[in-house]
Design a protein around this motif. Sequence first.
Motif, short mmCIF file in Angstrom:
data_model
loop_
_atom_site.label_atom_id
_atom_site.label_comp_id
_atom_site.label_asym_id
_atom_site.label_seq_id
_atom_site.Cartn_x
_atom_site.Cartn_y
_atom_site.Cartn_z
N VAL A 256 0.82 -1.21 0.00
CA VAL A 256 0.00 0.00 0.00
C VAL A 256 0.86 1.26 0.00
N ASN A 257 2.04 1.21 0.61
CA ASN A 257 2.89 2.40 0.66
C ASN A 257 3.40 2.77 -0.73
N ARG A 258 3.77 1.76 -1.50
CA ARG A 258 4.18 2.02 -2.87
C ARG A 258 3.01 2.57 -3.68
N ALA A 259 1.80 2.05 -3.44
CA ALA A 259 0.63 2.52 -4.17
C ALA A 259 0.39 4.01 -3.89
N LYS A 260 0.58 4.43 -2.65
CA LYS A 260 0.38 5.84 -2.31
C LYS A 260 1.40 6.72 -3.03
N ARG A 261 2.65 6.24 -3.09
CA ARG A 261 3.68 7.02 -3.79
C ARG A 261 3.39 7.08 -5.28
N GLU A 262 2.99 5.95 -5.89
CA GLU A 262 2.74 5.91 -7.32
C GLU A 262 1.48 6.68 -7.69
N LEU A 263 0.53 6.80 -6.77
CA LEU A 263 -0.65 7.60 -7.01
C LEU A 263 -0.26 9.06 -7.21
N GLU A 264 0.69 9.54 -6.41
CA GLU A 264 1.16 10.92 -6.58
C GLU A 264 1.91 11.08 -7.90
N ARG A 265 2.65 10.04 -8.29
CA ARG A 265 3.34 10.10 -9.58
C ARG A 265 2.32 10.15 -10.72
N VAL B 137 -4.09 16.13 -19.00
CA VAL B 137 -5.36 15.40 -18.89
C VAL B 137 -5.95 15.46 -17.49
N TYR B 138 -5.26 16.12 -16.57
CA TYR B 138 -5.76 16.18 -15.19
C TYR B 138 -7.05 16.99 -15.10
N ASP B 139 -7.22 17.93 -16.01
CA ASP B 139 -8.42 18.77 -15.99
C ASP B 139 -9.60 18.10 -16.70
N ASP B 140 -9.36 16.96 -17.33
CA ASP B 140 -10.45 16.22 -17.94
C ASP B 140 -11.25 15.53 -16.84
N VAL B 141 -12.55 15.84 -16.75
CA VAL B 141 -13.36 15.36 -15.63
C VAL B 141 -13.39 13.84 -15.57
N ARG B 142 -13.54 13.20 -16.71
CA ARG B 142 -13.63 11.74 -16.71
C ARG B 142 -12.31 11.10 -16.27
N PHE B 143 -11.20 11.66 -16.71
CA PHE B 143 -9.92 11.09 -16.31
C PHE B 143 -9.69 11.32 -14.81
N ARG B 144 -10.05 12.51 -14.35
CA ARG B 144 -9.86 12.78 -12.91
C ARG B 144 -10.78 11.90 -12.08
N ASP B 145 -11.93 11.54 -12.61
CA ASP B 145 -12.81 10.58 -11.91
C ASP B 145 -12.10 9.25 -11.69
N GLU B 146 -11.35 8.81 -12.71
CA GLU B 146 -10.61 7.54 -12.59
C GLU B 146 -9.53 7.64 -11.52
N ILE B 147 -8.86 8.79 -11.48
CA ILE B 147 -7.85 9.00 -10.44
C ILE B 147 -8.51 9.01 -9.07
N ALA B 148 -9.66 9.66 -8.97
CA ALA B 148 -10.37 9.73 -7.69
C ALA B 148 -10.80 8.34 -7.22
N LYS B 149 -11.28 7.51 -8.14
CA LYS B 149 -11.67 6.15 -7.77
C LYS B 149 -10.47 5.35 -7.27
N LEU B 150 -9.35 5.51 -7.95
CA LEU B 150 -8.13 4.82 -7.52
C LEU B 150 -7.69 5.33 -6.15
N ASP B 151 -7.81 6.62 -5.94
CA ASP B 151 -7.45 7.22 -4.65
C ASP B 151 -8.28 6.60 -3.53
N VAL B 152 -9.57 6.48 -3.76
CA VAL B 152 -10.46 5.88 -2.75
C VAL B 152 -10.08 4.42 -2.49
N GLU B 153 -9.75 3.69 -3.54
CA GLU B 153 -9.39 2.28 -3.38
C GLU B 153 -8.07 2.12 -2.62
N VAL B 154 -7.13 3.04 -2.83
CA VAL B 154 -5.87 3.00 -2.08
C VAL B 154 -6.14 3.26 -0.60
N VAL B 155 -7.00 4.24 -0.32
CA VAL B 155 -7.36 4.52 1.08
C VAL B 155 -8.05 3.31 1.71
N ALA B 156 -8.93 2.67 0.96
CA ALA B 156 -9.63 1.49 1.47
C ALA B 156 -8.64 0.36 1.78
#
Length: 392
Positions: free
Chosen positions: A251-260, A270-289
Amino acid sequence: MDLAFTPEEQKFREEIRAWVKENLPADLAHKVHNALRLTREDMQRWAKILGQKGWLGHAWPKEFGGPGWNAVQKHLFEEECALAGAPRVVPFGPVMVAPVIMAFGNAEQQQRFLPGIASGEVWWSQGYSEPGSGSDLASVKTRAERQGDKYIVNGQKTWTTLGQYGEWIFCLVRTSNEGKPQTGISFLLIDMKSPGVTVRPIKLLDGDHEVNEVWFDNVEVPAENLIGEENKGWTYAKHLLSHERTNIADVNRAKRELERLKRIAKAEGVYDDVRFRDEIAKLDVEVVALEMLVLRVLSAEKSGKNSLDIAGLLKIRGSELQQRYSELMMLAAGPYSLPYIHEAMDAGWQGDHVGAAHCAPLASTYFNMRKTTIYGGSNEVQRNIVAQTVLG
């Protein structure tokens, strides 16, 4: 269950963070944060720095020279190292074979092998998987026949990670064909410089040499290198795997790679693309879980309760997240992530990149991460284990 860190634990985290910041070489952190290739010398250099501090065996008890940290302290240490960009400790020596030697080896074996592991001087490899014996590890066929004061070993191991650097290898070998397959396995330590040991490279999908096959042709191994009792190796192997309970989630590596991933998405526009940022947000939630799941295990260990037997579940979710963030990095860079120039993954490379420099490792990482749902027991097998042991 308390998932909040105490003031004492927060202070411990700050002390670890300060030490890592002061002692982690900047060139190593740069390579890790940018997914550039680490050489044997890179990995060994960080291992020796930790070894000098007495922290390479950070999970070891004090009686064997470790710091004697509890489960939460070990987690915080691993997290701070990962977030700072420290190379991941090669686990085969300090994390895998050392606990087996501590628990089942005799005093002479402990005095002989543990110091070299603790200092980072000796590189260990793992000899478990064989052709046809991966997730079904009990079916190993590599044979060790006792002849007087030595064993004669014949057979083959495969997928030996970084085995090209190995100086010693711990192996599961078959010493008996009587009874159940598990009851005829022994745990043997083998000097890889012994006559008859041959290491052959296996090139992976990403074109790199990470794993190997190891052949044993009438290799003579002193009987004193047998850990514990003959034919009890399956018990020792299970003990070894129990030490990956939370570490295998990564999980620690996942947190670091999420920031990368976020940095790459912003750089590629592509960070300002709403759909792409949704995918990042979903991954962020899964890493927290996943982190919460790891902390539940640590909370149970800290309170003295029976730890949740969910190593398989941690492995499933951790490996799937590794594949997902490597996929999103590829999607962020689009066609610029496809060209693969091996040399571009080396720090200081002066050639022309196809696209931005951060694109160079993306294809390699994506292809390499296809393995995560297979190694350590395939996820299909792990789901069966979870169903049987957790759900009942």
